[in-house]
Design a protein around this motif. Structure first.
Motif, PDB file in Angstrom:
ATOM      1  N   CYS A  86       0.837  -1.207   0.000  1.00 36.04           N
ATOM      2  CA  CYS A  86       0.000   0.000   0.000  1.00 36.04           C
ATOM      3  C   CYS A  86       0.876   1.264   0.000  1.00 36.04           C
ATOM      4  O   CYS A  86       2.098   1.202   0.144  1.00 36.04           O
ATOM      5  CB  CYS A  86      -0.944   0.006   1.203  1.00 36.04           C
ATOM      6  N   ARG A  87       0.226   2.397  -0.144  1.00 36.24           N
ATOM      7  CA  ARG A  87       0.928   3.679  -0.189  1.00 36.24           C
ATOM      8  C   ARG A  87       1.802   3.901   1.046  1.00 36.24           C
ATOM      9  O   ARG A  87       2.953   4.328   0.941  1.00 36.24           O
ATOM     10  CB  ARG A  87      -0.110   4.801  -0.313  1.00 36.24           C
ATOM     11  N   GLU A  88       1.283   3.603   2.237  1.00 37.35           N
ATOM     12  CA  GLU A  88       2.051   3.837   3.463  1.00 37.35           C
ATOM     13  C   GLU A  88       3.235   2.881   3.585  1.00 37.35           C
ATOM     14  O   GLU A  88       4.311   3.276   4.038  1.00 37.35           O
ATOM     15  CB  GLU A  88       1.140   3.748   4.687  1.00 37.35           C
ATOM     16  N   CYS A  89       3.053   1.634   3.204  1.00 34.66           N
ATOM     17  CA  CYS A  89       4.180   0.686   3.237  1.00 34.66           C
ATOM     18  C   CYS A  89       5.272   1.096   2.256  1.00 34.66           C
ATOM     19  O   CYS A  89       6.458   1.030   2.585  1.00 34.66           O
ATOM     20  CB  CYS A  89       3.697  -0.730   2.937  1.00 34.66           C
ATOM     21  N   VAL A  90       4.870   1.527   1.076  1.00 29.89           N
ATOM     22  CA  VAL A  90       5.845   1.993   0.082  1.00 29.89           C
ATOM     23  C   VAL A  90       6.600   3.207   0.610  1.00 29.89           C
ATOM     24  O   VAL A  90       7.789   3.378   0.348  1.00 29.89           O
ATOM     25  CB  VAL A  90       5.144   2.297  -1.264  1.00 29.89           C
ATOM     26  N   ARG A  91       5.945   4.029   1.423  1.00 28.71           N
ATOM     27  CA  ARG A  91       6.572   5.207   2.031  1.00 28.71           C
ATOM     28  C   ARG A  91       7.350   4.846   3.301  1.00 28.71           C
ATOM     29  O   ARG A  91       7.742   5.725   4.048  1.00 28.71           O
ATOM     30  CB  ARG A  91       5.496   6.247   2.365  1.00 28.71           C
ATOM     31  N   GLN A  92       7.556   3.533   3.542  1.00 26.41           N
ATOM     32  CA  GLN A  92       8.297   3.040   4.714  1.00 26.41           C
ATOM     33  C   GLN A  92       7.597   3.378   6.028  1.00 26.41           C
ATOM     34  O   GLN A  92       8.237   3.691   7.027  1.00 26.41           O
ATOM     35  CB  GLN A  92       9.731   3.573   4.718  1.00 26.41           C
ATOM     36  N   LYS A  93       6.260   3.310   6.030  1.00 31.04           N
ATOM     37  CA  LYS A  93       5.468   3.559   7.236  1.00 31.04           C
ATOM     38  C   LYS A  93       4.537   2.376   7.489  1.00 31.04           C
ATOM     39  O   LYS A  93       3.311   2.503   7.462  1.00 31.04           O
ATOM     40  CB  LYS A  93       4.675   4.855   7.090  1.00 31.04           C
ATOM     41  N   PRO A  94       5.125   1.192   7.758  1.00 34.48           N
ATOM     42  CA  PRO A  94       4.292  -0.010   7.898  1.00 34.48           C
ATOM     43  C   PRO A  94       3.348   0.016   9.090  1.00 34.48           C
ATOM     44  O   PRO A  94       2.363  -0.708   9.103  1.00 34.48           O
ATOM     45  CB  PRO A  94       5.323  -1.132   8.023  1.00 34.48           C
ATOM     46  N   THR A  95       3.619   0.846  10.089  1.00 31.69           N
ATOM     47  CA  THR A  95       2.736   0.875  11.258  1.00 31.69           C
ATOM     48  C   THR A  95       1.404   1.557  10.964  1.00 31.69           C
ATOM     49  O   THR A  95       0.492   1.494  11.794  1.00 31.69           O
ATOM     50  CB  THR A  95       3.403   1.566  12.463  1.00 31.69           C
ATOM     51  N   ILE A  96       1.290   2.202   9.812  1.00 27.17           N
ATOM     52  CA  ILE A  96       0.003   2.772   9.420  1.00 27.17           C
ATOM     53  C   ILE A  96      -0.446   2.184   8.076  1.00 27.17           C
ATOM     54  O   ILE A  96      -1.112   2.841   7.286  1.00 27.17           O
ATOM     55  CB  ILE A  96       0.027   4.317   9.412  1.00 27.17           C
ATOM     56  N   CYS A  97      -0.080   0.929   7.862  1.00 24.22           N
ATOM     57  CA  CYS A  97      -0.458   0.187   6.658  1.00 24.22           C
ATOM     58  C   CYS A  97      -1.963   0.272   6.433  1.00 24.22           C
ATOM     59  O   CYS A  97      -2.754   0.113   7.367  1.00 24.22           O
ATOM     60  CB  CYS A  97      -0.020  -1.268   6.815  1.00 24.22           C
ATOM     61  N   GLU A  98      -2.353   0.514   5.197  1.00 29.22           N
ATOM     62  CA  GLU A  98      -3.769   0.628   4.852  1.00 29.22           C
ATOM     63  C   GLU A  98      -4.476  -0.731   4.846  1.00 29.22           C
ATOM     64  O   GLU A  98      -5.698  -0.786   4.885  1.00 29.22           O
ATOM     65  CB  GLU A  98      -3.913   1.311   3.495  1.00 29.22           C
ATOM     66  N   GLN A  99      -3.724  -1.816   4.802  1.00 26.99           N
ATOM     67  CA  GLN A  99      -4.291  -3.170   4.788  1.00 26.99           C
ATOM     68  C   GLN A  99      -3.847  -3.960   6.014  1.00 26.99           C
ATOM     69  O   GLN A  99      -3.757  -5.181   5.977  1.00 26.99           O
ATOM     70  CB  GLN A  99      -3.835  -3.901   3.511  1.00 26.99           C
ATOM     71  N   GLN A 100      -3.556  -3.284   7.093  1.00 24.46           N
ATOM     72  CA  GLN A 100      -2.983  -3.933   8.275  1.00 24.46           C
ATOM     73  C   GLN A 100      -3.896  -4.987   8.880  1.00 24.46           C
ATOM     74  O   GLN A 100      -5.113  -4.925   8.767  1.00 24.46           O
ATOM     75  CB  GLN A 100      -2.618  -2.906   9.331  1.00 24.46           C
ATOM     76  N   GLN A 101      -3.229  -5.963   9.504  1.00 22.55           N
ATOM     77  CA  GLN A 101      -3.913  -6.982  10.291  1.00 22.55           C
ATOM     78  C   GLN A 101      -3.257  -7.000  11.662  1.00 22.55           C
ATOM     79  O   GLN A 101      -2.089  -6.641  11.803  1.00 22.55           O
ATOM     80  CB  GLN A 101      -3.779  -8.350   9.637  1.00 22.55           C
TER      81      GLN A 101
END
Length: 94
Positions: free
Chosen positions: A14-29
């Motif tokens: 997702c956009r946030e993961c690509v921006r190196q922000k995995p803690t606000i991943c749009e598809q988080q589980q």
């Protein structure tokens, strides 16, 4: 292997993961919240290649547990805002 899993499992795409922000991943589980897990001896972790880390032998389970959400929340805050200098941290107040 002894492993640790973050509280937020990220997708990596997702956009946030690509921006190196995995803690606000749009598809988080979140194991134990949005999926089964947390208190089981064995659990399935999606995208294990990015969401599972081998625990070094010199780190106990107790120490690893203390690094969880508390550490990542503080790390993200410092990483996003920068470390406070003495001029803006309030330490110069009388």
């Amino acid at each position: 292997d002894r492993v640790v899993v973050p509280f937020i499992l990220s997708c990596g795409n997702c956009r946030e993961c690509v921006r190196q922000k995995p803690t606000i991943c749009e598809q988080q589980q979140q194991p134990g919240f949005t999926m089964p897990g947390s208190f089981a001896e064995f659990v399935y972790i999606p995208r294990a290649e990015r969401n599972v880390t081998v625990l070094p032998p010199n780190v106990s389970f107790v120490e690893a547990a203390a690094l969880g959400c508390r550490f990542t929340t503080a790390y993200r805050a410092v990483n996003q805002q920068g470390a406070a200098s003495s001029s803006n941290s309030g330490s110069d107040r009388g």
